[in-house]
Motif scaffolding. Structure first.
Motif, PDB file in Angstrom:
ATOM      1  N   LYS A 101       5.162  -2.623  -3.581  1.00  0.00           N
ATOM      2  CA  LYS A 101       4.775  -1.216  -3.503  1.00  0.00           C
ATOM      3  C   LYS A 101       5.205  -0.471  -4.767  1.00  0.00           C
ATOM      4  CE  LYS A 101       5.446   1.044   0.361  1.00  0.00           C
ATOM      5  NZ  LYS A 101       6.116   1.540   1.600  1.00  0.00           N
ATOM      6  N   LYS A 102       6.436  -0.688  -5.193  1.00  0.00           N
ATOM      7  CA  LYS A 102       6.911  -0.008  -6.392  1.00  0.00           C
ATOM      8  C   LYS A 102       6.189  -0.520  -7.630  1.00  0.00           C
ATOM      9  CE  LYS A 102      11.038   1.196  -9.041  1.00  0.00           C
ATOM     10  NZ  LYS A 102      12.520   1.084  -9.178  1.00  0.00           N
ATOM     11  N   LEU A 103       6.015  -1.834  -7.723  1.00  0.00           N
ATOM     12  CA  LEU A 103       5.371  -2.436  -8.881  1.00  0.00           C
ATOM     13  C   LEU A 103       3.949  -1.917  -9.061  1.00  0.00           C
ATOM     14  CD1 LEU A 103       5.314  -4.595 -11.160  1.00  0.00           C
ATOM     15  CD2 LEU A 103       4.615  -6.249  -9.423  1.00  0.00           C
ATOM     16  N   SER A 104       3.231  -1.735  -7.959  1.00  0.00           N
ATOM     17  CA  SER A 104       1.799  -1.429  -8.026  1.00  0.00           C
ATOM     18  C   SER A 104       1.485   0.002  -8.421  1.00  0.00           C
ATOM     19  CB  SER A 104       1.159  -1.723  -6.671  1.00  0.00           C
ATOM     20  OG  SER A 104       1.642  -0.832  -5.689  1.00  0.00           O
ATOM     21  N   GLY A 105       2.500   0.870  -8.512  1.00  0.00           N
ATOM     22  CA  GLY A 105       2.260   2.252  -8.885  1.00  0.00           C
ATOM     23  C   GLY A 105       2.263   3.224  -7.739  1.00  0.00           C
ATOM     24  N   LEU A 106       2.523   2.742  -6.512  1.00  0.00           N
ATOM     25  CA  LEU A 106       2.616   3.635  -5.364  1.00  0.00           C
ATOM     26  C   LEU A 106       3.873   4.491  -5.483  1.00  0.00           C
ATOM     27  CD1 LEU A 106       1.611   1.197  -2.486  1.00  0.00           C
ATOM     28  CD2 LEU A 106       0.319   3.201  -3.242  1.00  0.00           C
ATOM     29  N   PRO A 107       3.827   5.732  -5.005  1.00  0.00           N
ATOM     30  CA  PRO A 107       5.006   6.590  -5.076  1.00  0.00           C
ATOM     31  C   PRO A 107       6.026   6.221  -4.013  1.00  0.00           C
ATOM     32  CG  PRO A 107       3.245   7.736  -3.943  1.00  0.00           C
ATOM     33  CD  PRO A 107       2.660   6.418  -4.409  1.00  0.00           C
ATOM     34  N   GLU A 108       7.230   6.766  -4.145  1.00  0.00           N
ATOM     35  CA  GLU A 108       8.247   6.578  -3.095  1.00  0.00           C
ATOM     36  C   GLU A 108       7.768   7.207  -1.793  1.00  0.00           C
ATOM     37  OE1 GLU A 108      12.517   6.655  -4.182  1.00  0.00           O
ATOM     38  OE2 GLU A 108      11.814   7.724  -5.973  1.00  0.00           O
ATOM     39  N   PRO A 109       8.292   6.747  -0.644  1.00  0.00           N
ATOM     40  CA  PRO A 109       9.346   5.744  -0.475  1.00  0.00           C
ATOM     41  C   PRO A 109       8.806   4.323  -0.569  1.00  0.00           C
ATOM     42  CG  PRO A 109       8.667   6.561   1.652  1.00  0.00           C
ATOM     43  CD  PRO A 109       7.879   7.332   0.646  1.00  0.00           C
ATOM     44  N   TRP A 110       9.597   3.455  -1.197  1.00  0.00           N
ATOM     45  CA  TRP A 110       9.234   2.044  -1.286  1.00  0.00           C
ATOM     46  C   TRP A 110       9.960   1.208  -0.237  1.00  0.00           C
ATOM     47  CZ3 TRP A 110      11.092   3.860  -6.428  1.00  0.00           C
ATOM     48  CH2 TRP A 110      10.063   4.415  -7.189  1.00  0.00           C
ATOM     49  N   LYS A 111      11.100   1.689   0.233  1.00  0.00           N
ATOM     50  CA  LYS A 111      11.856   0.912   1.209  1.00  0.00           C
ATOM     51  C   LYS A 111      11.081   0.757   2.507  1.00  0.00           C
ATOM     52  CE  LYS A 111      16.529   2.111  -0.395  1.00  0.00           C
ATOM     53  NZ  LYS A 111      17.833   2.675   0.016  1.00  0.00           N
ATOM     54  N   VAL A 112      11.400  -0.296   3.252  1.00  0.00           N
ATOM     55  CA  VAL A 112      10.757  -0.489   4.542  1.00  0.00           C
ATOM     56  C   VAL A 112      11.176   0.626   5.491  1.00  0.00           C
ATOM     57  CG1 VAL A 112      10.618  -2.997   4.277  1.00  0.00           C
ATOM     58  CG2 VAL A 112      12.606  -1.988   5.408  1.00  0.00           C
ATOM     59  N   SER A 113      10.319   0.930   6.429  1.00  0.00           N
ATOM     60  CA  SER A 113      10.637   1.944   7.433  1.00  0.00           C
ATOM     61  C   SER A 113      10.538   1.322   8.820  1.00  0.00           C
ATOM     62  CB  SER A 113       9.688   3.142   7.317  1.00  0.00           C
ATOM     63  OG  SER A 113       8.346   2.738   7.461  1.00  0.00           O
ATOM     64  N   THR A 156      -8.435  22.523  -9.496  1.00  0.00           N
ATOM     65  CA  THR A 156      -7.091  22.216  -8.995  1.00  0.00           C
ATOM     66  C   THR A 156      -7.018  20.722  -8.658  1.00  0.00           C
ATOM     67  OG1 THR A 156      -7.710  22.763  -6.719  1.00  0.00           O
ATOM     68  CG2 THR A 156      -6.809  24.533  -8.075  1.00  0.00           C
ATOM     69  N   PRO A 157      -5.807  20.137  -8.565  1.00  0.00           N
ATOM     70  CA  PRO A 157      -5.706  18.702  -8.260  1.00  0.00           C
ATOM     71  C   PRO A 157      -6.342  18.364  -6.912  1.00  0.00           C
ATOM     72  CG  PRO A 157      -3.624  19.530  -9.096  1.00  0.00           C
ATOM     73  CD  PRO A 157      -4.490  20.731  -8.854  1.00  0.00           C
ATOM     74  N   LEU A 158      -7.217  17.384  -6.921  1.00  0.00           N
ATOM     75  CA  LEU A 158      -7.876  16.926  -5.698  1.00  0.00           C
ATOM     76  C   LEU A 158      -7.108  15.752  -5.086  1.00  0.00           C
ATOM     77  CD1 LEU A 158     -10.349  17.071  -3.791  1.00  0.00           C
ATOM     78  CD2 LEU A 158     -11.511  15.494  -5.355  1.00  0.00           C
ATOM     79  N   LEU A 159      -6.782  14.759  -5.907  1.00  0.00           N
ATOM     80  CA  LEU A 159      -5.972  13.619  -5.479  1.00  0.00           C
ATOM     81  C   LEU A 159      -4.925  13.348  -6.551  1.00  0.00           C
ATOM     82  CD1 LEU A 159      -8.535  10.998  -4.055  1.00  0.00           C
ATOM     83  CD2 LEU A 159      -6.745  12.186  -2.785  1.00  0.00           C
ATOM     84  N   PRO A 160      -3.659  13.149  -6.170  1.00  0.00           N
ATOM     85  CA  PRO A 160      -2.623  12.870  -7.161  1.00  0.00           C
ATOM     86  C   PRO A 160      -2.622  11.410  -7.582  1.00  0.00           C
ATOM     87  CG  PRO A 160      -1.653  12.913  -4.982  1.00  0.00           C
ATOM     88  CD  PRO A 160      -3.110  13.252  -4.803  1.00  0.00           C
ATOM     89  N   ALA A 161      -2.044  11.128  -8.715  1.00  0.00           N
ATOM     90  CA  ALA A 161      -1.830   9.738  -9.121  1.00  0.00           C
ATOM     91  C   ALA A 161      -0.917   9.057  -8.109  1.00  0.00           C
ATOM     92  CB  ALA A 161      -1.209   9.693 -10.514  1.00  0.00           C
ATOM     93  N   GLY A 162      -1.104   7.768  -7.925  1.00  0.00           N
ATOM     94  CA  GLY A 162      -0.294   7.010  -6.984  1.00  0.00           C
ATOM     95  C   GLY A 162      -0.906   6.891  -5.611  1.00  0.00           C
ATOM     96  N   TYR A 163      -2.058   7.483  -5.384  1.00  0.00           N
ATOM     97  CA  TYR A 163      -2.691   7.431  -4.071  1.00  0.00           C
ATOM     98  C   TYR A 163      -3.353   6.076  -3.869  1.00  0.00           C
ATOM     99  CZ  TYR A 163      -3.539  10.672  -0.235  1.00  0.00           C
ATOM    100  OH  TYR A 163      -3.462  11.351   0.945  1.00  0.00           O
ATOM    101  N   ASN A 164      -3.107   5.488  -2.702  1.00  0.00           N
ATOM    102  CA  ASN A 164      -3.779   4.243  -2.324  1.00  0.00           C
ATOM    103  C   ASN A 164      -5.134   4.610  -1.725  1.00  0.00           C
ATOM    104  OD1 ASN A 164      -4.653   1.836  -1.062  1.00  0.00           O
ATOM    105  ND2 ASN A 164      -2.542   1.143  -0.824  1.00  0.00           N
ATOM    106  N   LEU A 165      -6.202   4.239  -2.406  1.00  0.00           N
ATOM    107  CA  LEU A 165      -7.532   4.710  -2.039  1.00  0.00           C
ATOM    108  C   LEU A 165      -8.093   3.918  -0.863  1.00  0.00           C
ATOM    109  CD1 LEU A 165      -9.002   5.160  -5.629  1.00  0.00           C
ATOM    110  CD2 LEU A 165      -7.969   6.892  -4.155  1.00  0.00           C
ATOM    111  N   GLN A 166      -8.296   4.625   0.242  1.00  0.00           N
ATOM    112  CA  GLN A 166      -8.909   4.031   1.423  1.00  0.00           C
ATOM    113  C   GLN A 166     -10.232   4.759   1.700  1.00  0.00           C
ATOM    114  OE1 GLN A 166      -7.623   1.258   2.706  1.00  0.00           O
ATOM    115  NE2 GLN A 166      -5.937   1.382   1.231  1.00  0.00           N
TER     116      GLN A 166
END
Length: 427
Positions: free
Chosen positions: A339-351, A149-159
């Motif tokens: 954030k959007k350019l680098s491949g991270l998933p939404e949300p990209w807007k500031v919070s 089963t999926p362990l980590l999805p695409a778009g995850y920022n690896l820490q």
């Protein structure tokens, strides 16, 4: 001028994320920290890999101990000791138990662990003094994660935590997006680098260092291109070189209405589509945002155009030259774009977070104002204290320690101490 929220929306609509097939690379796991995963990771291992004990104690059959009590103890024969890393050799039969340690593999036949505090041992015999719950202190195989089963999805920022999981899953390398390349140049004949002695009227180019740091913190690759004097031809060559070799360009200075502000004119001459020229924000009103559909110059041996960059448009930010203005625009507009350019998933807007201001906040009402200062969590609630001294956009000194930007909406002149405000946290 356009409103801040509209500017953010326009900018994000212009950003084309890195391509999952073209803009990726395989990197060793130890080099993957801070990178963005380009494809899902699926492991062939269950987690836990086998049934194991969550406690030091004794592995038993629940049927043997289900009616235990201090006045009705049950004594079992210990048939095996199972330290960590040892594969059990015996099957626990009725009337038997195995000594087991935390993390050790559960032997066949056993289905429950009794912690040692609820037992008494004499030689190869152990007396169970209380009745446990069925399957107590047993970590079931696959209860955390099931193989396939999926362990980590695409778009995850690896820490650190994700790196640990991938290591446990025996992923020696991972496919990640390449780091977006961000060219950074500073305009102005008054600027000098920090290793030059200052002459009257000159300023150190601090923006180059601040913007490069923010870009690196966002997970992108800064490409510092130095200082460009207020000379149209030199500026044209520098901008053309920058947009030909980067995914995104940050220039500071030269976007206002002064006699030596050439950036917008040169962008138009180079074929840019200019989408924003000014924003109703303070500080940071003179903000230019443009795109280049294709690189406008032919590559040279000294400045080759990397083929993966060709299909994607280059995004150009012409930031104000004043240090505080450049930083506020970068925090407010550039970081969501990265954030959007680098491949991270939404949300990209500031919070934002809600906070109580501990001092009065003032504005001229005309534009949405951002006041820098300290954001702190006090007794479970955020408090904001504006930086002391002048909030001039040229006052770099009182930006020290800034970790939040308080927002004063357009049309509001003052916010009194104790009122609730929106604060943009600064990473």
């Amino acid at each position: 001028m356009i409103p801040v929220s509209e500017a953010e929306q326009r900018i994000l609509s212009l950003v084309q994320p890195l391509d999952r097939d073209r803009d990726t690379e395989q990197v060793p796991l130890l080099n993957a920290a801070g990178r963005v995963l380009a494809e899902p990771v699926i492991s062939s291992l269950d987690f836990p890999h086998w049934d194991n004990s969550a406690m030091d104690g004794y592995a038993v059959r629940y049927a043997d101990v289900q009616n235990c009590a201090p006045d009705r103890p049950v004594t079992l024969t210990i048939v095996e000791e199972i330290p960590a890393g040892y594969q059990p050799q015996k099957v626990v039969q009725s009337g038997q138990a195995a000594r087991i340690l935390t993390g050790s593999m559960l032997p066949a036949g056993a289905d429950t662990v009794v912690m040692q505090e609820d037992t008494q041992r004499q030689g190869d015999r152990v007396t169970i003094l209380t009745d446990p719950q069925p399957q107590a202190f047993v970590r079931q195989r696959g209860s955390y994660y099931q193989a396939g089963t999926p362990l980590l999805p695409a778009g995850y920022n690896l820490q650190a935590t994700e790196i640990a999981v991938l290591a446990a899953a025996q992923q020696a390398s991972v496919k990640v997006y390449r780091r977006p390349r961000v060219a950074i140049l500073s305009t102005g004949s008054e600027l000098v680098d920090l290793d030059r002695p200052l002459q009257p009227g000159q300023l150190v180019d601090s923006n180059q260092y601040a913007l490069a740091t923010l870009v690196a913190q966002a997970g992108a690759e800064p490409v510092p291109m130095g200082i460009v004097p207020d000379d149209p031809e030199m500026l044209r060559k520098a901008i053309a070189q920058a947009i030909a070799t980067a995914d995104l360009v940050l220039s500071s200075g030269g976007v206002s209405v002064g006699d030596y502000d050439y950036v917008d004119q040169i962008l138009a001459e180079l074929g840019a589509d200019i989408h924003i020229r000014s924003v109703a924000i303070k500080p940071g009103k003179p903000l230019t945002v443009a795109t280049f559909p294709t690189p406008p110059i032919t590559p040279s041996p000294h400045h080759p155009i990397s083929s993966p960059l060709l299909p994607s448009p280059t995004l150009y930010f012409g930031l104000p030259g004043n240090p505080a203005s450049a930083l506020v625009c970068c925090w407010r507009f550039v970081q969501p774009a990265l954030k959007k350019l680098s491949g991270l998933p939404e949300p990209w807007k500031v919070s934002y977070v809600n906070a109580i201001t501990v001092q009065p906040l003032n504005s001229d009402r005309k534009r949405e104002a951002y006041v820098w200062g300290q954001l702190q969590l006090v007794n479970g609630s955020y408090q904001f204290k504006p930086a002391g001294g002048s909030h001039s956009s040229g006052n770099l000194i009182n930006l020290i320690g800034t970790n939040g930007l308080a927002v004063i909406p357009a049309g509001e002149a003052a916010i009194a101490p104790g009122e609730l405000i929106h604060v943009l946290p600064i990473p």
